[in-house]
Design an enzyme around this catalytic site. Structure first.
Site, PDB file in Angstrom:
ATOM      1  N   GLU A   1      45.116  25.531  37.075  1.00  0.00           N
ATOM      2  CA  GLU A   1      45.434  26.226  38.722  1.00  0.00           C
ATOM      3  C   GLU A   1      45.755  24.995  39.643  1.00  0.00           C
ATOM      4  O   GLU A   1      45.260  25.302  40.713  1.00  0.00           O
ATOM      5  CB  GLU A   1      44.561  27.230  39.157  1.00  0.00           C
ATOM      6  CG  GLU A   1      44.266  28.379  38.002  1.00  0.00           C
ATOM      7  CD  GLU A   1      43.279  29.503  38.546  1.00  0.00           C
ATOM      8  OE1 GLU A   1      43.092  29.543  39.763  1.00  0.00           O
ATOM      9  OE2 GLU A   1      42.903  30.421  37.774  1.00  0.00           O
TER      10      GLU A   1
ATOM     11  N   ARG B   1      41.743  31.369  29.109  1.00  0.00           N
ATOM     12  CA  ARG B   1      40.594  32.118  29.445  1.00  0.00           C
ATOM     13  C   ARG B   1      41.016  33.593  29.193  1.00  0.00           C
ATOM     14  O   ARG B   1      42.069  34.058  28.804  1.00  0.00           O
ATOM     15  CB  ARG B   1      40.656  32.289  31.265  1.00  0.00           C
ATOM     16  CG  ARG B   1      41.828  32.716  31.769  1.00  0.00           C
ATOM     17  CD  ARG B   1      41.571  32.878  33.344  1.00  0.00           C
ATOM     18  NE  ARG B   1      42.645  33.730  34.098  1.00  0.00           N
ATOM     19  CZ  ARG B   1      42.571  33.847  35.240  1.00  0.00           C
ATOM     20  NH1 ARG B   1      41.676  33.224  36.003  1.00  0.00           N
ATOM     21  NH2 ARG B   1      43.522  34.427  35.852  1.00  0.00           N
TER      22      ARG B   1
ATOM     23  N   CYS C   1      42.447  43.350  21.777  1.00  0.00           N
ATOM     24  CA  CYS C   1      42.467  42.526  20.355  1.00  0.00           C
ATOM     25  C   CYS C   1      42.449  43.625  19.135  1.00  0.00           C
ATOM     26  O   CYS C   1      42.301  44.936  19.562  1.00  0.00           O
ATOM     27  CB  CYS C   1      40.907  42.006  20.461  1.00  0.00           C
ATOM     28  SG  CYS C   1      40.711  41.184  19.070  1.00  0.00           S
TER      29      CYS C   1
ATOM     30  N   GLU D   1      38.786  37.878  46.803  1.00  0.00           N
ATOM     31  CA  GLU D   1      39.653  36.755  46.705  1.00  0.00           C
ATOM     32  C   GLU D   1      40.933  37.459  47.685  1.00  0.00           C
ATOM     33  O   GLU D   1      41.765  37.972  47.266  1.00  0.00           O
ATOM     34  CB  GLU D   1      40.301  36.974  45.340  1.00  0.00           C
ATOM     35  CG  GLU D   1      39.277  35.975  44.132  1.00  0.00           C
ATOM     36  CD  GLU D   1      39.850  35.929  42.752  1.00  0.00           C
ATOM     37  OE1 GLU D   1      41.252  35.666  42.872  1.00  0.00           O
ATOM     38  OE2 GLU D   1      39.007  35.730  41.916  1.00  0.00           O
TER      39      GLU D   1
ATOM     40  N   PHE E   1      48.264  24.396  41.151  1.00  0.00           N
ATOM     41  CA  PHE E   1      49.416  24.753  42.212  1.00  0.00           C
ATOM     42  C   PHE E   1      48.652  26.003  43.250  1.00  0.00           C
ATOM     43  O   PHE E   1      49.592  26.729  43.896  1.00  0.00           O
ATOM     44  CB  PHE E   1      50.564  25.146  41.601  1.00  0.00           C
ATOM     45  CG  PHE E   1      51.346  23.777  41.137  1.00  0.00           C
ATOM     46  CD1 PHE E   1      51.294  22.494  41.838  1.00  0.00           C
ATOM     47  CD2 PHE E   1      51.689  23.671  39.607  1.00  0.00           C
ATOM     48  CE1 PHE E   1      51.932  21.248  41.127  1.00  0.00           C
ATOM     49  CE2 PHE E   1      52.018  22.359  39.431  1.00  0.00           C
ATOM     50  CZ  PHE E   1      52.340  21.258  39.838  1.00  0.00           C
TER      51      PHE E   1
ATOM     52  N   GLU F   1      37.666  39.401  37.113  1.00  0.00           N
ATOM     53  CA  GLU F   1      38.773  40.104  36.715  1.00  0.00           C
ATOM     54  C   GLU F   1      38.549  41.104  35.222  1.00  0.00           C
ATOM     55  O   GLU F   1      39.584  40.895  34.629  1.00  0.00           O
ATOM     56  CB  GLU F   1      40.119  39.352  36.731  1.00  0.00           C
ATOM     57  CG  GLU F   1      40.350  38.456  38.127  1.00  0.00           C
ATOM     58  CD  GLU F   1      41.388  37.496  37.944  1.00  0.00           C
ATOM     59  OE1 GLU F   1      41.842  37.392  36.848  1.00  0.00           O
ATOM     60  OE2 GLU F   1      41.719  37.165  39.149  1.00  0.00           O
TER      61      GLU F   1
ATOM     62  N   CYS G   1      37.151  38.370  21.931  1.00  0.00           N
ATOM     63  CA  CYS G   1      37.075  39.846  21.643  1.00  0.00           C
ATOM     64  C   CYS G   1      35.744  40.458  22.331  1.00  0.00           C
ATOM     65  O   CYS G   1      34.680  40.154  21.964  1.00  0.00           O
ATOM     66  CB  CYS G   1      36.978  39.979  20.036  1.00  0.00           C
ATOM     67  SG  CYS G   1      36.600  41.695  19.407  1.00  0.00           S
TER      68      CYS G   1
END
Length: 654
Positions: free
Chosen positions: A341, A103, A149, A292, A343, A142, A107
């Site tokens: 993800e 993820r 880059c 979150e 865990f 996020e 650019c």
């Protein structure tokens, strides 16, 4: 008060949606966040949009009266897009193209990516901009977390950015000091990006401006996204989830200007702490959302060892609300048994059955029915601020004066000292109006321009108290060392001259001796001070510089300015914080033990006190006044006992 969870309908068979929503309502939820990673399902092939399945899910949300925070995918692109434009992938510092399959690997300066991402945003805004359950828009996920880059697209746009900033090659050469090592340029197309070098570092001015440029790049795209929804969905607020101070890719003060509401991820106690909540509140000087909130143990490297104790999830929820959150959405409803993800746990476990965490969060849902109308309209009012600067941090990270002096770590020493004394704190931009604060702390503000220096001196002259530490203002706005060590206006404010400044070896320690005979350990950095007008609070107590002033206090105008010229043990920071607060007349919210965190929200007529025991041992203290318990309505006075990870919320009417 919005209370809910992050949910990914695209991950689950449709037969699971309705049972999930029914159980969410049992927990007291009224909002879910969806869609921020769903581009491949929303546009499975170029120009072919599939919203039918999402419409079916929203129909179920309507049945359960569940508000929706609609995510807008942008940086996790579908495979067909990266196949069409292979150069969309980030080019790393080492010159390697990142592979599709993770993820945030694209650019932000690619000319076609933005067009596709904006087109998807327009399609979603047109379709759901007036939907009765779509409460707000969450832009991607996020922003500010991702790889920098160094591709040709970035270089071209960086050159344009530099042209707008400096105007001429001559100004750029002078600002960066490119005469050093014969790096002067005579044409804009000679500009380079700070990719990997063989041994020595890049020019500090280049590093600083490239960091600023990438922060600007992020903000510009978020601004472009936001404009879509302000045009097509003007009645629905816009947000995105920011992260902790462990992340410093993007200047969140600038990003917050684009948003209607600031939101944050919150995964305490390691990479996140309450300072991150106070930063979110300070970005726009208003309450914020947590989109979150930690429920179960986070995944990736942790793999379960951060499993919350009984009561801990509830406590951290109230910590968020106590610091100014008006929405709490937990991540996530259930963990995924596939993908990267696996865990990263959630409220439920893989089996989808109600469990300890679900029951604890359901208790919060019941309690919020009483609390929400009471905290509505209340905010946190701080008398103390810490000056926080992304620009200063970037400069410090690029060319650090000592490997063991880190910006975030040092700032948190002052923050936690204030928290232990039960004082609420804002984390303010250096250009903020400071007069509403009684004390402002300035730890490691490494890079400082004249405007910031003038702002601080004016604040002290008008009656404020500043605690200013070593290396603050050592660099100018171009990341060049200030030739006078301190800007003249700061020197007058502090009443000192720094005769010499140097780093100590990592293993070296010294002591400082205060005027009242107390000894404290110092290390890592030494400023040798000459006194002009200041009072000496502490002197070095050994080595060849024994007797030199290390810590001072100066009366400047109507205010006071402390200077701390060395890296000290926490015990000294605690003492100087206590002294500065006392001098300025700042009182603790409540006189509670250190393990107990206390915050307060007020509307001027009533005050709501959040009292949280962060320890696994019971805590207790005496209340000097009478309060009302929010949940049982009983009068509370005298001794207050709190169980491990317990929370008491008390009301005081003015």
């Amino acid at each position: 008060m919005y209370f809910g969870v992050d949910y990914y309908p695209e991950h689950w068979d449709e037969s699971m949606w309705e049972p999930d929503l029914r159980l969410m309502k049992e927990a007291g939820f009224n909002m879910i966040r969806i869609m921020e990673f769903a581009w491949s399902r929303l546009e499975p092939r170029e120009g072919e949009y599939d919203f039918v399945w999402l419409d079916r899910f929203l129909k179920l949300c309507e049945q359960y009266n569940m508000l929706v925070m609609m995510g807008i995918p942008a940086r996790n692109v579908p495979a067909w897009l990266i196949k069409k434009f292979p150069d969309l992938a980030v080019k790393t510092k080492e010159g390697v193209r990142e592979s599709f399959g993770s993820r945030y690997t694209i650019c932000l300066n690619h000319p076609y990516w933005a067009e596709y991402a904006i087109r998807l945003a327009e399609e979603m805004a047109t379709r759901y901009g007036k939907h009765p359950l779509v409460h707000s828009w969450h832009l991607d996920n996020e922003y500010g977390d991702g790889n920098v880059c160094y591709c040709d697209h970035c270089r071209i746009r960086f050159i344009d950015w530099l042209k707008n900033k400096y105007g001429s090659i001559q100004e750029l050469n002078a600002a960066w000091g490119l005469v050093f090592w014969s790096l002067e340029i005579s044409d804009w197309d000679e500009i380079w990006v700070p990719a990997l070098t063989n041994r020595f570092m890049h020019n500090p001015g280049l590093l600083q401006d490239y960091q600023r440029f990438f922060s600007w790049t992020t903000v510009q795209f978020v601004k472009r996204q936001a404009e879509v929804f302000r045009k097509l969905a003007p009645d629905q607020p816009i947000t995105t989830n920011l992260q902790s101070m462990t992340r410093y890719h993007t200047d969140y003060y600038q990003l917050a200007e684009v948003l209607d509401v600031v939101s944050i991820n919150y995964y305490p106690p390691l990479s996140y702490n309450s300072a991150d909540l106070d930063l979110m509140r300070s970005l726009k000087n208003q309450n914020f959302w947590v989109v979150e909130q930690k429920s179960g143990p986070p995944g990736f490297a942790h793999n379960g060892y951060l499993t919350p104790h009984p009561g801990e999830t509830r406590m951290y929820t109230y910590q968020s609300i106590g610091h100014g959150a008006d929405a709490v959405l937990y991540f996530r409803w259930r963990p995924s048994n596939f993908g990267q993800e696996q865990f990263h746990k959630g409220i439920l476990d893989y089996d989808s059955k109600a469990n300890r965490i679900f029951r604890e969060i359901s208790q919060v849902g019941t309690e919020l029915e009483k609390l929400a109308p009471i905290v509505k309209g209340t905010t946190c009012q701080a008398e103390v601020a810490i000056m926080f600067s992304y620009d200063a941090r970037w400069a410090l990270e690029h060319y650090y004066p000592h490997p063991d002096i880190q910006y975030r770590d040092h700032l948190l020493k002052y923050y936690f000292a204030l928290q232990r004394q039960h004082v609420m704190t804002d984390l303010v931009h250096p250009g903020s109006e400071l007069n509403k604060y009684k004390v402002v702390f300035v730890p490691l503000m490494y890079l400082m321009d004249q405007e910031i220096a003038d702002n601080l001196a004016r604040y002290v002259e008008q009656g404020g108290t500043v605690v200013y530490t070593f290396r603050s203002g050592a660099k100018d706005e171009n990341n060049n060392v200030v030739r006078s060590t301190l800007r003249p206006v700061i020197q007058r404010m502090l009443g000192i001259v720094i005769e010499e400044a140097f780093a100590l070896a990592p293993e070296a320690v010294n002591t400082i001796l205060t005027a009242d005979g107390e000894t404290y350990v110092s290390s890592r950095w030494v400023d040798l001070l000459q006194i002009e007008n200041a009072e000496v609070i502490a002197r070095y107590d050994s080595e060849w510089y024994k007797g030199y002033p290390a810590v001072t206090l100066n009366h400047y105008g109507q205010g006071k300015a402390y200077y701390i010229g060395t890296f000290t043990e926490d015990r000294f920071i605690e003492s100087i914080v206590s002294r500065a607060l006392s001098d300025a007349g700042v009182q603790p919210i409540l006189n509670a033990p250190e393990q107990v965190e206390v915050t307060v929200r007020t509307d001027g007529h009533k005050s709501v006190y959040f009292i949280m025991n962060r320890a696994s041992e019971p805590a207790g203290f005496d209340l000097s006044e009478s309060y009302q318990d929010i949940f049982d309505g009983k009068e509370v006075q005298g001794r207050l006992e709190i169980e491990p990870f317990g929370v008491r919320i008390l009301l005081k009417t003015e």
